[in-house]
Design a protein around this motif. Structure first.
Motif, PDB file in Angstrom:
ATOM      1  N   ASP A  77       0.841  -1.200   0.000  1.00  0.00           N
ATOM      2  CA  ASP A  77       0.000   0.000   0.000  1.00  0.00           C
ATOM      3  C   ASP A  77       0.871   1.243   0.000  1.00  0.00           C
ATOM      4  O   ASP A  77       2.002   1.221   0.496  1.00  0.00           O
ATOM      5  CB  ASP A  77      -0.899   0.024   1.246  1.00  0.00           C
ATOM      6  CG  ASP A  77      -1.935  -1.082   1.237  1.00  0.00           C
ATOM      7  OD1 ASP A  77      -2.231  -1.610   0.153  1.00  0.00           O
ATOM      8  OD2 ASP A  77      -2.444  -1.418   2.326  1.00  0.00           O
ATOM      9  N   THR A  84       2.306   2.045   3.384  1.00  0.00           N
ATOM     10  CA  THR A  84       3.102   1.000   4.029  1.00  0.00           C
ATOM     11  C   THR A  84       4.527   1.062   3.505  1.00  0.00           C
ATOM     12  O   THR A  84       4.746   1.170   2.297  1.00  0.00           O
ATOM     13  CB  THR A  84       2.515  -0.400   3.735  1.00  0.00           C
ATOM     14  OG1 THR A  84       1.172  -0.453   4.207  1.00  0.00           O
ATOM     15  CG2 THR A  84       3.343  -1.492   4.405  1.00  0.00           C
ATOM     16  N   GLU A 102     -14.093  -7.318  -0.676  1.00  0.00           N
ATOM     17  CA  GLU A 102     -14.014  -5.879  -0.946  1.00  0.00           C
ATOM     18  C   GLU A 102     -15.354  -5.345  -1.435  1.00  0.00           C
ATOM     19  O   GLU A 102     -16.019  -5.951  -2.279  1.00  0.00           O
ATOM     20  CB  GLU A 102     -12.931  -5.605  -2.001  1.00  0.00           C
ATOM     21  CG  GLU A 102     -12.623  -4.132  -2.192  1.00  0.00           C
ATOM     22  CD  GLU A 102     -11.430  -3.898  -3.109  1.00  0.00           C
ATOM     23  OE1 GLU A 102     -10.975  -2.747  -3.214  1.00  0.00           O
ATOM     24  OE2 GLU A 102     -10.953  -4.878  -3.734  1.00  0.00           O
ATOM     25  N   LYS A 153     -13.457  -0.759   0.159  1.00  0.00           N
ATOM     26  CA  LYS A 153     -13.094  -1.080   1.531  1.00  0.00           C
ATOM     27  C   LYS A 153     -13.260  -2.580   1.726  1.00  0.00           C
ATOM     28  O   LYS A 153     -14.238  -3.179   1.271  1.00  0.00           O
ATOM     29  CB  LYS A 153     -13.976  -0.328   2.535  1.00  0.00           C
ATOM     30  CG  LYS A 153     -13.539  -0.574   3.983  1.00  0.00           C
ATOM     31  CD  LYS A 153     -14.283   0.311   4.969  1.00  0.00           C
ATOM     32  CE  LYS A 153     -13.796   0.049   6.388  1.00  0.00           C
ATOM     33  NZ  LYS A 153     -14.478   0.907   7.387  1.00  0.00           N
ATOM     34  N   LYS A 175      -5.510  -8.353   0.030  1.00  0.00           N
ATOM     35  CA  LYS A 175      -5.503  -6.895   0.039  1.00  0.00           C
ATOM     36  C   LYS A 175      -5.903  -6.369   1.407  1.00  0.00           C
ATOM     37  O   LYS A 175      -6.928  -6.764   1.967  1.00  0.00           O
ATOM     38  CB  LYS A 175      -6.460  -6.353  -1.039  1.00  0.00           C
ATOM     39  CG  LYS A 175      -6.481  -4.835  -1.113  1.00  0.00           C
ATOM     40  CD  LYS A 175      -7.401  -4.347  -2.214  1.00  0.00           C
ATOM     41  CE  LYS A 175      -7.429  -2.820  -2.254  1.00  0.00           C
ATOM     42  NZ  LYS A 175      -8.326  -2.304  -3.329  1.00  0.00           N
ATOM     43  N   ASN A 176      -5.100  -5.449   1.962  1.00  0.00           N
ATOM     44  CA  ASN A 176      -5.367  -4.801   3.255  1.00  0.00           C
ATOM     45  C   ASN A 176      -5.527  -5.794   4.409  1.00  0.00           C
ATOM     46  O   ASN A 176      -6.132  -5.475   5.439  1.00  0.00           O
ATOM     47  CB  ASN A 176      -6.626  -3.919   3.185  1.00  0.00           C
ATOM     48  CG  ASN A 176      -6.473  -2.726   2.270  1.00  0.00           C
ATOM     49  OD1 ASN A 176      -7.447  -2.079   1.914  1.00  0.00           O
ATOM     50  ND2 ASN A 176      -5.251  -2.403   1.850  1.00  0.00           N
ATOM     51  N   ARG A 184      -4.345  -4.729   7.969  1.00  0.00           N
ATOM     52  CA  ARG A 184      -5.114  -3.563   8.407  1.00  0.00           C
ATOM     53  C   ARG A 184      -6.515  -3.972   8.846  1.00  0.00           C
ATOM     54  O   ARG A 184      -7.018  -3.532   9.892  1.00  0.00           O
ATOM     55  CB  ARG A 184      -5.167  -2.532   7.283  1.00  0.00           C
ATOM     56  CG  ARG A 184      -3.790  -1.987   6.908  1.00  0.00           C
ATOM     57  CD  ARG A 184      -3.804  -1.200   5.606  1.00  0.00           C
ATOM     58  NE  ARG A 184      -4.656  -0.026   5.693  1.00  0.00           N
ATOM     59  CZ  ARG A 184      -4.900   0.794   4.657  1.00  0.00           C
ATOM     60  NH1 ARG A 184      -4.360   0.538   3.475  1.00  0.00           N
ATOM     61  NH2 ARG A 184      -5.682   1.844   4.817  1.00  0.00           N
ATOM     62  N   ASP A 209      -4.420   4.655  10.629  1.00  0.00           N
ATOM     63  CA  ASP A 209      -5.241   4.032   9.594  1.00  0.00           C
ATOM     64  C   ASP A 209      -6.714   4.407   9.772  1.00  0.00           C
ATOM     65  O   ASP A 209      -7.529   3.613  10.253  1.00  0.00           O
ATOM     66  CB  ASP A 209      -5.067   2.506   9.642  1.00  0.00           C
ATOM     67  CG  ASP A 209      -5.605   1.808   8.405  1.00  0.00           C
ATOM     68  OD1 ASP A 209      -6.119   2.505   7.507  1.00  0.00           O
ATOM     69  OD2 ASP A 209      -5.496   0.575   8.337  1.00  0.00           O
ATOM     70  N   TYR A 254      -9.566   2.121   8.544  1.00  0.00           N
ATOM     71  CA  TYR A 254      -9.913   0.927   9.318  1.00  0.00           C
ATOM     72  C   TYR A 254      -9.888   1.191  10.829  1.00  0.00           C
ATOM     73  O   TYR A 254      -9.419   0.380  11.611  1.00  0.00           O
ATOM     74  CB  TYR A 254      -8.987  -0.232   8.947  1.00  0.00           C
ATOM     75  CG  TYR A 254      -9.201  -0.708   7.519  1.00  0.00           C
ATOM     76  CD1 TYR A 254     -10.341  -1.442   7.169  1.00  0.00           C
ATOM     77  CD2 TYR A 254      -8.290  -0.388   6.519  1.00  0.00           C
ATOM     78  CE1 TYR A 254     -10.559  -1.852   5.865  1.00  0.00           C
ATOM     79  CE2 TYR A 254      -8.496  -0.802   5.202  1.00  0.00           C
ATOM     80  CZ  TYR A 254      -9.637  -1.530   4.878  1.00  0.00           C
ATOM     81  OH  TYR A 254      -9.853  -1.932   3.573  1.00  0.00           O
TER      82      TYR A 254
END
Length: 302
Positions: free
Chosen positions: A143, A146, A196, A201, A239-240, A243, A256, A259
């Motif tokens: 990301d 990150t 997602e 999100k 993905k993510n 997080r 963040d 989240y």
């Protein structure tokens, strides 16, 4: 007959210059000239772009040298094109891969319509300086916010080899995460399904929701009254994932907002890809790449 190799002092104190006496490939030549150095050390010098042949940088092991050519070894790495990279430090480079430490705030790659400075764009320009036909290929991403270890391939063949057997090739992906609050369990595993939404999100569900199964292992490194520093190991790479999983256990990653974080004492996302261990695509040997944890992650309670 033993050749008499001549070592000529360069005008710059930080260089060594040699005159080629007979036709030979570049790596064997360097190993002969730098007999006191280990083979890996010499290969690293070559990979970092510290070698020029008649003034032109070369990183190719099999670059054929001809009698009379001048081979220069730059001792001072700061003199290389690498210094022109912004937000990137090269951790390792060879004929197959480039591994970098990416700073937070820098995209791995932009969309086709974006002209933003990215890791991909900079590395593409970097390798083209040696040979205009050179290219790099994205193997995985981090990301934007990150930081840490990021791997690129130098050919489509290597990229496909790495991606097609990613779960076999990658032996360890370790992150450091600074999260809000005190994590009660010193060590645990989080398993859920991630999906997602249309608003991009990612949501977590303890039961199969049609998304992808994600597994995250974590353990506490240190804790204060307000924050916990975790060592996080990915069993899957969604993905993510980290997080979302940190939000799931009620300890969102610092900074963040997407989240659940409400504080940001370090002025960035508290997530860093600290270590990547893989089987090298050419040699099959286990290789480790590490990026030091940012000092700001070791925050104290206020």
């Amino acid at each position: 007959m033993q050749k008499n190799w001549k070592n000529v002092s360069s005008r710059n104190a930080g260089t060594l210059e040699y005159t080629v006496q007979e036709e030979m490939e570049l790596l064997p030549f360097l190993l002969k000239m730098m007999a006191k150095n280990s083979r890996n050390s010499v290969k690293s010098i070559l990979a970092r772009g510290q070698v020029t042949v008649d003034g032109k940088m070369s990183k190719q092991h099999n670059h054929l040298l001809r009698e009379g050519q001048k081979v220069t070894i730059l001792k001072n790495k700061s003199a290389m094109n690498e210094t022109q990279l912004i937000g990137i430090t090269i951790l390792h480079e060879d004929e197959d891969i480039i591994v970098v430490n990416k700073e937070a705030g820098l995209l791995t790659m932009a969309s086709k319509n974006e002209k933003e400075l990215t890791v991909y764009r900079q590395l593409m320009e970097y390798i083209k300086k040696t040979e205009p036909r050179n290219r790099i290929f994205i193997v995985h991403r981090l990301d934007r916010d990150t930081s840490g270890v990021l791997l690129f391939a130098k050919s489509e063949k290597v990229k496909e080899a790495l991606q097609s057997k990613w779960n076999t090739v990658v032996k360890e992906r370790m992150y450091i995460a600074l999260v809000e609050g005190v994590v009660r369990k010193k060590e645990a595993t989080i398993t859920s399904w991630l999906k997602e939404s249309k608003t991009f999100k990612v949501y977590s569900s303890p039961k199969d929701n049609g998304g992808q199964r994600a597994i995250t292992h974590y353990k506490t490194i240190q804790a204060s009254k307000q924050f916990t520093l975790l060592e996080v190991h990915l069993e899957t790479g969604r993905k993510n994932q980290i997080r979302v999983h940190m939000e799931t256990i009620g300890h969102p990653i610092v900074g963040d907002k997407k989240y659940g974080s409400t504080v940001n004492p370090i002025k960035r996302l508290g997530l860093h890809a600290a270590k990547l261990t893989i089987l090298h695509p050419r040699t099959g040997q286990l290789v480790h790449y590490e990026a030091a944890v940012p000092r700001s992650f070791f925050v104290k309670s206020t």
